[in-house]
Each structure stands twice: as C-alpha cells, then as structure tokens.
Design an enzyme around this catalytic site. Sequence first.
Site, mmCIF file in Angstrom:
data_model
loop_
_atom_site.group_PDB
_atom_site.id
_atom_site.type_symbol
_atom_site.label_atom_id
_atom_site.label_comp_id
_atom_site.label_asym_id
_atom_site.label_seq_id
_atom_site.Cartn_x
_atom_site.Cartn_y
_atom_site.Cartn_z
ATOM 1 N N LYS A 9 3.564 -16.695 -1.394
ATOM 2 C CA LYS A 9 2.987 -15.467 -0.836
ATOM 3 C C LYS A 9 3.105 -15.419 0.700
ATOM 4 O O LYS A 9 3.645 -14.471 1.274
ATOM 5 C CB LYS A 9 1.518 -15.374 -1.261
ATOM 6 C CG LYS A 9 0.745 -14.264 -0.616
ATOM 7 C CD LYS A 9 1.287 -12.905 -1.000
ATOM 8 C CE LYS A 9 0.789 -11.864 -0.037
ATOM 9 N NZ LYS A 9 0.243 -10.714 -0.644
ATOM 10 N N LYS A 69 -2.082 -10.398 9.765
ATOM 11 C CA LYS A 69 -3.036 -11.424 9.322
ATOM 12 C C LYS A 69 -2.306 -12.603 8.668
ATOM 13 O O LYS A 69 -2.591 -13.759 8.960
ATOM 14 C CB LYS A 69 -4.001 -10.771 8.326
ATOM 15 C CG LYS A 69 -4.874 -11.727 7.533
ATOM 16 C CD LYS A 69 -5.826 -10.968 6.643
ATOM 17 C CE LYS A 69 -5.232 -10.677 5.288
ATOM 18 N NZ LYS A 69 -5.567 -11.568 4.202
ATOM 19 N N CYS A 87 -1.966 -6.729 6.150
ATOM 20 C CA CYS A 87 -1.326 -7.949 5.623
ATOM 21 C C CYS A 87 -0.456 -8.699 6.622
ATOM 22 O O CYS A 87 -0.739 -9.846 6.952
ATOM 23 C CB CYS A 87 -0.503 -7.607 4.388
ATOM 24 S SG CYS A 87 -1.529 -7.108 3.005
ATOM 25 N N GLU A 98 0.858 -1.185 0.000
ATOM 26 C CA GLU A 98 0.000 0.000 0.000
ATOM 27 C C GLU A 98 0.891 1.231 0.000
ATOM 28 O O GLU A 98 1.951 1.253 0.616
ATOM 29 C CB GLU A 98 -0.898 0.001 1.237
ATOM 30 C CG GLU A 98 -2.009 -1.018 1.118
ATOM 31 C CD GLU A 98 -2.919 -1.027 2.331
ATOM 32 O OE1 GLU A 98 -2.997 -0.013 3.043
ATOM 33 O OE2 GLU A 98 -3.559 -2.072 2.553
ATOM 34 N N ASN A 114 5.709 -12.821 2.856
ATOM 35 C CA ASN A 114 5.258 -11.822 3.834
ATOM 36 C C ASN A 114 5.757 -12.150 5.239
ATOM 37 O O ASN A 114 6.157 -11.266 5.987
ATOM 38 C CB ASN A 114 3.732 -11.710 3.826
ATOM 39 C CG ASN A 114 3.270 -10.604 2.881
ATOM 40 O OD1 ASN A 114 4.077 -10.035 2.157
ATOM 41 N ND2 ASN A 114 1.990 -10.313 2.881
ATOM 42 N N GLY A 121 2.425 -3.343 11.192
ATOM 43 C CA GLY A 121 0.970 -3.502 11.288
ATOM 44 C C GLY A 121 0.395 -3.585 9.893
ATOM 45 O O GLY A 121 1.063 -4.039 8.970
ATOM 46 N N ARG A 134 -6.025 0.135 9.265
ATOM 47 C CA ARG A 134 -6.285 -1.222 9.752
ATOM 48 C C ARG A 134 -5.046 -1.778 10.456
ATOM 49 O O ARG A 134 -3.959 -1.718 9.933
ATOM 50 C CB ARG A 134 -6.688 -2.135 8.582
ATOM 51 C CG ARG A 134 -8.088 -1.823 8.056
ATOM 52 C CD ARG A 134 -8.410 -2.639 6.840
ATOM 53 N NE ARG A 134 -7.596 -2.268 5.693
ATOM 54 C CZ ARG A 134 -7.573 -2.933 4.536
ATOM 55 N NH1 ARG A 134 -8.295 -4.016 4.402
ATOM 56 N NH2 ARG A 134 -6.829 -2.516 3.550
ATOM 57 N N PHE A 164 13.493 -3.129 4.765
ATOM 58 C CA PHE A 164 12.763 -3.797 5.851
ATOM 59 C C PHE A 164 13.648 -4.076 7.062
ATOM 60 O O PHE A 164 13.448 -5.038 7.794
ATOM 61 C CB PHE A 164 12.037 -5.063 5.352
ATOM 62 C CG PHE A 164 10.774 -4.688 4.642
ATOM 63 C CD1 PHE A 164 10.813 -4.070 3.407
ATOM 64 C CD2 PHE A 164 9.543 -4.873 5.238
ATOM 65 C CE1 PHE A 164 9.654 -3.655 2.769
ATOM 66 C CE2 PHE A 164 8.377 -4.460 4.602
ATOM 67 C CZ PHE A 164 8.434 -3.856 3.360
ATOM 68 N N GLY A 197 11.466 0.272 14.802
ATOM 69 C CA GLY A 197 10.414 1.227 15.151
ATOM 70 C C GLY A 197 9.465 0.633 16.162
ATOM 71 O O GLY A 197 9.864 -0.220 16.972
#
Length: 429
Positions: free
Chosen positions: A204, A263, A260, A155, A208, A257, A327, A249, A253
């Site tokens: 996938k 979950k 993605c 996003e 993640n 959240g 979210r 990455f 911090g």
Amino acid sequence: MDLALIGTGYVGLVTGACFAEVGHRVICVDNDAAKVKLLQSGGLPIYEPGLEELVRKNTAVGRLAFTHSTAEGVEKSDVIFIAVPTPPLPDGSVDLSYIERVARDIAGAMTGYKVVVDKSTVPVKTGEKVAETIKRYCKSRVDFDVVSNPEFLREGFAVGDLMKPDRVVIGVRSRRPVAAMTQIYAPFNAPIVVTDIASAELIKHASNSFLALKISYINAVSVLCEAAGANVQEVAAGMGLDERIGRRFLNAGIGFGGSCFPKDLSAFIKIAEQIGYDFRLLKEVQRVNAEQMERFVKKISDTLWVLKNKTIGVFGLAFKQNTDDVRMSPAIELCQRLQKEGTILRVHDPKAMEKARAVLTGVTYVEDMNAVAEGCDALVIATEWDEFKKLDLERAHKSLSHPILFDGRNLFDRAEMERLGWVYKSVGR
Ligand code: UDX
C-alpha cells in the site's frame, strides 16, 4: 457472507456498499451517532459518484445496515474490517490510536472465531500489533486471525475502483482466513495476491508513494519543457505509450494533494527512517511537489506584477475532480498563497464549496461558474474538473479587465486559447 465494516469514512462506507451490492450482508459501524442517524435515514456524509444509489438500494433490500455499536457489528459478522482514520502526527508518523481502540473494542466483543481485517492504511508491522492487542484484550480467549487487506480506491472513482479492482491484496499469517477472504472477493473477478502481512502493508505505502513519484517526475519534466519550448502533454503521451511506463498519473499541474498522497509519503519516509533507511528519493518527491506550487504562484505574479488588490477568479477548490473533499487540496493552498499576497478572490467549485467554507474564508463563493470572471483581473484553474472545459470563454473574456487565464491543470488547448485572444499560461507547455 456476514461482514462488518468499522468506520464509515470514504473507505468503510464505499467498501461496505460494494460488498452489499455483490450479495454480502454488511453492517457498517461508526461511533459518531449523528453520522449513523444520517446514514440510517438515507443521507450520505460524503459526495461520491454512484454511492448514494448503492446505499439506498442495498439498505432497502436489507443487505446493508448501520449501527454505532461495535459489539453489534462483531456479533453479527464473521469477518470484521477495520476502516478507521490513520491521521498523520506532527512528525509525519501515523496516529494509530483509532486502530488500537477498535482492536480493543473488537476483542472485548468476540465470542467466537473471527477474521479481523485491517483495511486502513497503516505502517508495516501494524498487523502484528493488532493481533497482540486482540489477544491481550479478548477475555473469552477465542481464536481469531488478523489479515491485512489494503484499499486502493481513488476518491471520485471509488465505486468503480472497488467494483473492478486491478488487484486484491490479502496479507495473512496462516492459510486459515484465505478461504473466507477469497469468497468475499470472488464476485469482483480480480487477481488476488496472497502475501505475508508485512508485505501487504508495504504494498500500500509503496504503491501510493510510487504514484506520487510519477506525478512529481512529470512535474519536474514540465519545468524542462517550459525552458525548452516543449509540450509536457506530448512528452507524457509519448512516454505513456511504453507499456512499462503507462500514461496515467503523468498529468503535470500544480501538484498532488488530498488525504492520501501527502500523508502516505510522509508516513513512508518516517517508516523507512525508523527502520534505518533514509528514503531521500521520496523526500525529493515532496520537494518537487511543493516547488510546483511556488512556480505557479510566481507565474501569476510575474504576469500580473503587483498582486495586492488584484481580483482573481479561481476555478476549483477540491483536491481533484469528482469529489467534494478539500483536505490538503492544492487548490485551497493556492487560494491561501494568493490571499497572502493581498489578492481578492472569487471562487467556484462544482461540489466542494460547502466544505471549502470551513477552511477558506475571506473569499467570495460564486455559485454560477460563468459569473466568476465578473470584475476579475485574471482567472486561475486549480482543479481538473471536466466542467471547467465548458466555461463560457466569450462571456469571461468580456467580463475580465484583460483576458488572462492561468491554467494549473492544462485543461485548455493553448493554440486555441491564443487564437481567441487570451493571455494563456499553463504548466509545461
Ligand atoms: C490515491 C490513490 O490513487 C489510491 O489508489 C489510494 O487508495 C488513495 O490515494 P486519491 O487520493 O483519491 O487516491 O486521488 P488520486 O486520484 O490518486 O489523486 C491524488 C492527487 O494527485 C490529486 O491532487 C490529483 O489532482 C493529483 N494528480 C493525479 C496529478 O496532479 N496528476 C496526475 O496525473 C494524477
């Protein structure tokens, strides 16, 4: 090619717009009539840099259209992408009811050979179930293929990620749909990885979870850095130059959240459990992430001592920069933790204030970021927006009862902040 995208959330809408941009004819389907109406009239239900322009341009030239009829989408296209939500269930497993519903709707509308592509993030073996469902509900008994084609867009950078993908993963049961899939992705000039369906589905979740692991790793290292008087950004820079590791990455911090990572991690742990493997490594990733938030709240309370009735200015509500998505936002979680301690909050976010109002009440939303500090006892940075680096520090310094800044995203230079007279606390530095 003629393509349908079922579901106009982040993935469906951005993918549809980018497919249209490279010349395909795309029809986007959503069962939310109000959303379809908004899209048809040129409005967007989400904020995503660059998306509005793509949607406007491709709608105008007739390559992108919207409908609430799945049947219309199926009829007008050769390849149908499923991009509906796969939300978490209370036990961490994935709710596949939207996928199943769409599979049945597609099956009911098919009158000739179609390629049905799953783009939503789903547990391994979902492709098999989709194929079974379509076979069961397809009255016309036509031929079809099921493909797994996971999305990897972030996003806030979704358009760029889609137009220039690192890779395209295509999971198939036979060679038949490979040509169509290759043709769809040819304009994007990315390496195409063709696998079996289960492997594509696993790529996938494994990707993640690995990225989340990377963040938790650097967050754990940040704890060591604080104890040893080291600087986590320098450590990350030094590690990141090793091409096998990479710098991305590795930003310490207040934790990750969004819709993605949390979950997908829970889902992957659950999938592993169902297969009979206890994925303890990923449980630890979750634990480190939760602890990181607690450590930050403790840092604030250790410094301010009593939090009750202290006024704190919070910069950031979105789960990360360049999005209005709140979210599973660590920033919202932080606000709620601080509220629990009795603090009074003045908050600001460049894009996410409207969406935040629905989940965060009892705070003052401040439109002008430079006015947040007025009447505050301390400031907190909760989201990594670049804009916050332009904060008028002199004005904030004067507004605060005492110049204290807790930087949960390491946006400012520590030495410089101290030179300017701030009590400055960040993460791992
Ligand atoms: C992620 C994946 O990156 C993407 O490939 C996948 O398709 C969907 O999930 P997204 O959720 O949009 O994308 O956000 P991402 O940029 O990955 O950030 C996730 C969270 O991690 C944010 O809360 C962000 O603040 C945090 N983060 C990211 C860190 O704390 N440190 C980092 O170094 C990077």
